[in-house]
Design a protein around this motif. Structure first.
Motif, PDB file in Angstrom:
ATOM      1  N   GLY A   1      11.001   1.260 -12.145  1.00 32.44           N
ATOM      2  CA  GLY A   1      10.881   0.542 -13.478  1.00 32.44           C
ATOM      3  C   GLY A   1       9.491   0.547 -13.649  1.00 32.44           C
ATOM      4  N   VAL A   2       8.591   0.295 -12.795  1.00 37.82           N
ATOM      5  CA  VAL A   2       7.123   0.138 -13.174  1.00 37.82           C
ATOM      6  C   VAL A   2       6.417   1.341 -13.723  1.00 37.82           C
ATOM      7  N   VAL A   3       6.966   2.620 -12.821  1.00 40.04           N
ATOM      8  CA  VAL A   3       6.475   3.889 -13.391  1.00 40.04           C
ATOM      9  C   VAL A   3       6.871   4.308 -14.900  1.00 40.04           C
ATOM     10  N   VAL A   4       8.204   3.997 -15.197  1.00 39.08           N
ATOM     11  CA  VAL A   4       8.518   4.255 -16.431  1.00 39.08           C
ATOM     12  C   VAL A   4       7.962   3.647 -17.652  1.00 39.08           C
ATOM     13  N   SER A   5       7.775   2.244 -17.247  1.00 40.83           N
ATOM     14  CA  SER A   5       7.202   1.330 -18.435  1.00 40.83           C
ATOM     15  C   SER A   5       5.815   1.492 -18.189  1.00 40.83           C
ATOM     16  N   ALA A   6       5.075   1.674 -17.487  1.00 38.83           N
ATOM     17  CA  ALA A   6       3.661   1.951 -17.407  1.00 38.83           C
ATOM     18  C   ALA A   6       3.635   3.458 -18.145  1.00 38.83           C
TER      19      ALA A   6
ATOM     20  N   HIS B   1       5.191  -6.762 -16.654  1.00 38.53           N
ATOM     21  CA  HIS B   1       6.279  -6.309 -16.000  1.00 38.53           C
ATOM     22  C   HIS B   1       5.706  -5.584 -14.447  1.00 38.53           C
ATOM     23  N   ALA B   2       4.862  -4.704 -14.495  1.00 38.04           N
ATOM     24  CA  ALA B   2       4.253  -4.324 -13.131  1.00 38.04           C
ATOM     25  C   ALA B   2       4.011  -5.323 -12.115  1.00 38.04           C
TER      26      ALA B   2
ATOM     27  N   VAL C   1       0.317  -4.561  -7.529  1.00 38.46           N
ATOM     28  CA  VAL C   1       0.353  -5.876  -7.887  1.00 38.46           C
ATOM     29  C   VAL C   1      -1.391  -5.961  -8.363  1.00 38.46           C
ATOM     30  N   ALA C   2      -2.088  -5.579  -7.415  1.00 42.45           N
ATOM     31  CA  ALA C   2      -3.595  -5.964  -7.591  1.00 42.45           C
ATOM     32  C   ALA C   2      -3.946  -4.839  -8.637  1.00 42.45           C
ATOM     33  N   ALA C   3      -3.642  -3.716  -9.082  1.00 42.91           N
ATOM     34  CA  ALA C   3      -4.018  -3.088 -10.443  1.00 42.91           C
ATOM     35  C   ALA C   3      -3.610  -3.369 -11.517  1.00 42.91           C
ATOM     36  N   ALA C   4      -2.137  -4.222 -11.498  1.00 42.85           N
ATOM     37  CA  ALA C   4      -1.703  -5.025 -12.871  1.00 42.85           C
ATOM     38  C   ALA C   4      -2.540  -6.235 -12.943  1.00 42.85           C
TER      39      ALA C   4
ATOM     40  N   VAL D   1      -1.920   1.721 -11.924  1.00 42.62           N
ATOM     41  CA  VAL D   1      -0.495   0.747 -11.860  1.00 42.62           C
ATOM     42  C   VAL D   1       0.551   1.873 -11.626  1.00 42.62           C
ATOM     43  N   ARG D   2       0.431   2.745 -12.607  1.00 44.59           N
ATOM     44  CA  ARG D   2       1.229   3.963 -12.565  1.00 44.59           C
ATOM     45  C   ARG D   2       1.027   4.720 -11.186  1.00 44.59           C
ATOM     46  N   GLU D   3       0.028   5.091 -11.021  1.00 45.29           N
ATOM     47  CA  GLU D   3      -0.421   6.244  -9.843  1.00 45.29           C
ATOM     48  C   GLU D   3       0.028   5.559  -8.573  1.00 45.29           C
TER      49      GLU D   3
END
Length: 691
Positions: free
Chosen positions: A128-133, A151-152, A542-545, A553-555
C-alpha cells in the motif's frame, strides 16, 4: 458296546463343538465384524439344524439355539476383544516409532505459518505504501503527496509493530472477525456486500486473509479497476474440481473480482501469496480458487492476469459440523457386554429348554412367564457393564430381589437360591466392573450389595433350617469374600489402566516439550533473519515519511518488499533451508492426525481440519493416519473432523480394487465404521476409546 459308541459319539460332538468355537474365535480375530458375525450366526443355525434333523422336539431345538448362541457369542466377542488389543498394540508401536519426527515436522509447520503471517501483514502494508507513494510522485500534487506521506507513516508504523511482534516471539494475534473484514473493505473503497453474520472464528480469519490478499493484489496489478467483494452464505451441494465431494454443509463464500487494469508498480509481489492463501483456506476446512475471470464469472485458472479481470474465491465452513454416523455398538469394544447378555439368557433359558421334561423346568404358564421375564431382567443390564456398571448392578440386584419375591409367592418353579448359585457370576462380573469404572467410595457399595442380596437369595433355600435371618447374615459374610475379591481385582485393573494413561500423558508432555523447543528455535532463526531485512526497511519507511521524503519512502518500501520476497524464498526453498526439508524428505510424517497435512503435501493434495484438534489415543491417531494414507492420491482433498468422542476421515472413494477392503479392515480393528456415501465419497468413523 452301545454305551461305548454313545460315549464316543458324545466325545466327538464335544470335539466338534470346541473346534467350531476356536475357528469362530480366530475368524473374529482376523476378519471384520460383519464377516465374523455372519460366521457365528451360521454356526448357531447349523447346530439347530443338526438337532432338528435328529428329530428333537421344538423346545429342545430352541434350547440348542440359545445355548449354542451363548457359547458362540462369547467366542466371537473374545475374538473381537483380541482383535482390538492387537490393533492397540500395533498402533502404539507405530506411534512410538513415528514420534521421533514430530519436532522436525512441527518446526516445518511453524516455518510455513510464520512465512504466511509475514506475507500477510508486512507485505500488505508495504505494498500500500509503494502504490500510494508512486501515484503521488507521478501526479506531483502537493495534497496527494501529503496524504501519501501520512499513509506511509501510519502503514509503516503498523508494519513495524507487526514485525516487532514477530521478532519478539509474542503471542499469536487475535482472530479476525466480520467487523475487521468490513473495516478492511471500507479502507480500500471497494464495492462491498456481506449477507452473513455468523461463522466459526477460523473461517472469519481465513476470509479476512483472503480479502486482504485479494485487495493487495488488485492494488498491485489492477490499478484503477472496479473491485467487488462479496461475503455470502451457500451450501456445498456441488463439488467443483477433481478430488472433492459434495457434503451439503453450510458455507461461507468469499468472492473478490476486479474488471482488469494495469500494474501500477511492477515487481511488488513476493510470489507466494496465492500458494500461502490456498494453504490457509484449506487448513480452515475450505477450498480456494483464483484465476482470470471466465464467461460465467468464475476463475478459470492461475496462469496470470488478463485484461478481462481476476477472481479470487474461497468456500469456508459456515456452521457447526453435521451429525457424524456413529459406530455400531456391536462392532466396538463393548461387544463383549452384549455377548455376556446372550450367554446369561442362554444359561438361564437354554439349559432349561434342553431338559427332557420342560414342564418340570418351567412348571406351567405363570412360572414359565415369570422365568422368561426375570431372566431377561437379570441378563439385559449386562449390556451397560462397561458404560454404567453401578446402574447395571442395581438393576440386576433388583431383578434378583423380584425373583426372590416371586419364589416366596410360588410363581416360579426353581428356587431363587438355585438360580443364584448358577447365575451369580452376573453379579460378580458387575462387581468387578464397578471396581474398574467407579471411584472408591461409590464402588465400595458394589461388593457389599452383592453379598447382601446374594445372601438373601441363598438364605431362602429349601435346605435352610433354623433362623433364616441368621443364615442370611452368615451367608452374606461368606459371599463377601468372592465379591470383594473380584472388586479388588477390578480396582487393580483400574490402577493399572490409570498408570498406563499417566505414562502416555507423560510421554506426550515430553514430546510436546520437544516440539515446542523445535518451534521456538525456528522462530528464533526467523526473527534473526527478519531484524536485518524487512524490519530495518520498515523503520526506514517511517523515518523517510517523517522527513517528508516521498521518493525515499517508495524506495525503502520497495526494498522492504524485495527483502520479504528473498526471506520467504529462503524459508520455503528446499535447497536453502537448513531446518530440515531434506531431513523431512528422508522420514515419513508422524502417524498422527497432524501428520496427515505433511502426508498430503507430499502427494500434492490437501487436508481440511474441522473441529477442535486435541491429543487422541494412539490407536485413533495412527488409524486416522493409515486411513488418510490409503485414501490419499494426487490432488485429493481429505477432511479430518474431530468431535468430542472421536474422529471422522472422509474423502473421494478410491478407485483401485481392494482398497475399500483395506479401509474397512483398518476401521474395524479400531472399533470404527466404514461408510460409502451416495456422493462418491467414503467416511470412516474412529471412536475415541481406551482398551
Amino acid at each position: 458296546m452301545d454305551g461305548l459308541l454313545a460315549g464316543d459319539a458324545g466325545g466327538l460332538s464335544v470335539l466338534v463343538a470346541v473346534s467350531v468355537l476356536v475357528m469362530l474365535h480366530l475368524l473374529a480375530v482376523h476378519r471384520t465384524a460383519g464377516l465374523s458375525l455372519a460366521g457365528a450366526v451360521v454356526a448357531t443355525l447349523a447346530a439347530a439344524g443338526v438337532a432338528a434333523a435328529r428329530g428333537e422336539p421344538a423346545h429342545y431345538v430352541a434350547g440348542v439355539v440359545l445355548t449354542a448362541g451363548g457359547a458362540v457369542a462369547v467366542a466371537w466377542a473374545t475374538g473381537r476383544a483380541r482383535r482390538h488389543r492387537r490393533a492397540h498394540r500395533s498402533a502404539r508401536v507405530d506411534y512410538e516409532a513415528g514420534t521421533a519426527t514430530v519436532p522436525l515436522f512441527a518446526a516445518l509447520a511453524e516455518r510455513d505459518r510464520l512465512a504466511a503471517e509475514l506475507h500477510d501483514v508486512a507485505a500488505h502494508r508495504l505494498t500500500g505504501v509503494v502504490v500510494s507513494a508512486g501515484a503521488a510522485l507521478r501526479l506531483t500534487d502537493q495534497e496527494r503527496t501529503g496524504a501519501a506521506l501520512q499513509h506511509a507513516g501510519e502503514a509503516g508504523r503498523q508494519a513495524v509493530r507487526e514485525l516487532e511482534r514477530l521478532t519478539g516471539l509474542g503471542e499469536y494475534p487475535a482472530l479476525a472477525t466480520f467487523t475487521d473484514i468490513d473495516a478492511l473493505a471500507a479502507a480500500h473503497a471497494v464495492d462491498y456486500r456481506r449477507t452473513v453474520d455468523m461463522a466459526p472464528a477460523t473461517s472469519t480469519e481465513a476470509a479476512y486473509r483472503v480479502v486482504r490478499e485479494a485487495l493487495t493484489n488488485a492494488a498491485r496489478y489492477a490499478g484503477g479497476a472496479l473491485v467487488r467483494v462479496r461475503v455470502e452464505g451457500a451450501f456445498d451441494h456441488e463439488a467443483p474440481g477433481v478430488g472433492r465431494v459434495a457434503t451439503g454443509d453450510p458455507l461461507l463464500v468469499v468472492t473478490i473480482t476486479d474488471d482488469g487494469g494495469r500494474a501500477v508498480e511492477p515487481g511488488l509481489g513476493t510470489g507466494h501469496g496465492l500458494t500461502g492463501l490456498a494453504a490457509t483456506v484449506t487448513a480452515a476446512g475450505g477450498t480456494f480458487t483464483a484465476g482470470p475471470v471466465g464467461q460465467d464469472g468464475q476463475p478459470v485458472g492461475q496462469d496470470g492476469r488478463g485484461k478481462a479481470g481476476w477472481t479470487v474465491r474461497a468456500q469456508l465452513p459456515a456452521g457447526a459440523a453435521p451429525h457424524i454416523r456413529r459406530w455400531r455398538l456391536w462392532r466396538g469394544v463393548i461387544a463383549f457386554d452384549y455377548a455376556l447378555v446372550v450367554l446369561a439368557i442362554a444359561l438361564s433359558l437354554g439349559v432349561s429348554l434342553l431338559s427332557a421334561d420342560v414342564s418340570d423346568s418351567f412348571g406351567g404358564v405363570l412360572p414359565a412367564a415369570s422365568v422368561v421375564v426375570l431372566s431377561g431382567l437379570h441378563a439385559v443390564p449386562l449390556s451397560r457393564r462397561s458404560r454404567a456398571p453401578g446402574r447395571a448392578l442395581a438393576r440386576v440386584l433388583l431383578a434378583l430381589v423380584l425373583w426372590w419375591a416371586c419364589d416366596r409367592a410360588g410363581w416360579t418353579q426353581a428356587p431363587v437360591s438355585d438360580i443364584f448359585l448358577v447365575y451369580g457370576w452376573v453379579e460378580l462380573t458387575l462387581a468387578y466392573s464397578a471396581g474398574v469404572r467407579l471411584p472408591l467410595r461409590r464402588g465400595l457399595f458394589a461388593p457389599l450389595a452383592v453379598a447382601a442380596v446374594g445372601g438373601l437369595a441363598l438364605a431362602s433355600g429349601r435346605g435352610i433350617t433354623g433362623s433364616r435371618v441368621a443364615a442370611w447374615g452368615v451367608l452374606t459374610c461368606v459371599l463377601a469374600l468372592p465379591a470383594f475379591a473380584v472388586w479388588s481385582w477390578g480396582r487393580r485393573t483400574a490402577r493399572r489402566r490409570d498408570r498406563l494413561r499417566a505414562a502416555d500423558a507423560r510421554r506426550r508432555v515430553l514430546l510436546d516439550g520437544d516440539a515446542d523447543a523445535a518451534v521456538h528455535e525456528q522462530r528464533l532463526r526467523f526473527a534473526a533473519g527478519l531484524r536485518g531485512t524487512a524490519l530495518r526497511h520498515a523503520r526506514a519507511v517511517v523515518a523517510a515519511a517523517d522527513a517528508g521524503n516521498l521518493s525515499a519512502v517508495r524506495e525503502e518500501a520497495r526494498a522492504g518488499l524485495t527483502a520479504l520476497r528473498e526471506l520467504l524464498s529462503g524459508l520455503r526453498g528446499r535447497d536453502s533451508d537448513d531446518v530440515g526439508d531434506e531431513r523431512a524428505g528422508e522420514h515419513s510424517p508422524p502417524p498422527t492426525t497432524a501428520g496427515i497435512a505433511a502426508l498430503a503435501g507430499r502427494y500434492g493434495g490437501s487436508v481440511r481440519y474441522l473441529g477442535t484438534r486435541r491429543p487422541l489415543p494412539a490407536v485413533v491417531e495412527v488409524s486416522a493416519y493409515r486411513i488418510a494414507s490409503t485414501l490419499m492420491a494426487v490432488g485429493v482433498t481429505l477432511t479430518v473432523r474431530t468431535v468430542h468422542d472421536g474422529v471422522e476421515v472422509s474423502g473421494p472413494a478410491p478407485a483401485p480394487p481392494g482398497v475399500e477392503r483395506q479401509l474397512r479392515a483398518i476401521a474395524d480393528a479400531a472399533g470404527g465404521t466404514f461408510l460409502r456415501t451416495g456422493g462418491g465419497a467414503v467416511r470412516v468413523w474412529l471412536p475415541e476409546v481406551f482398551p
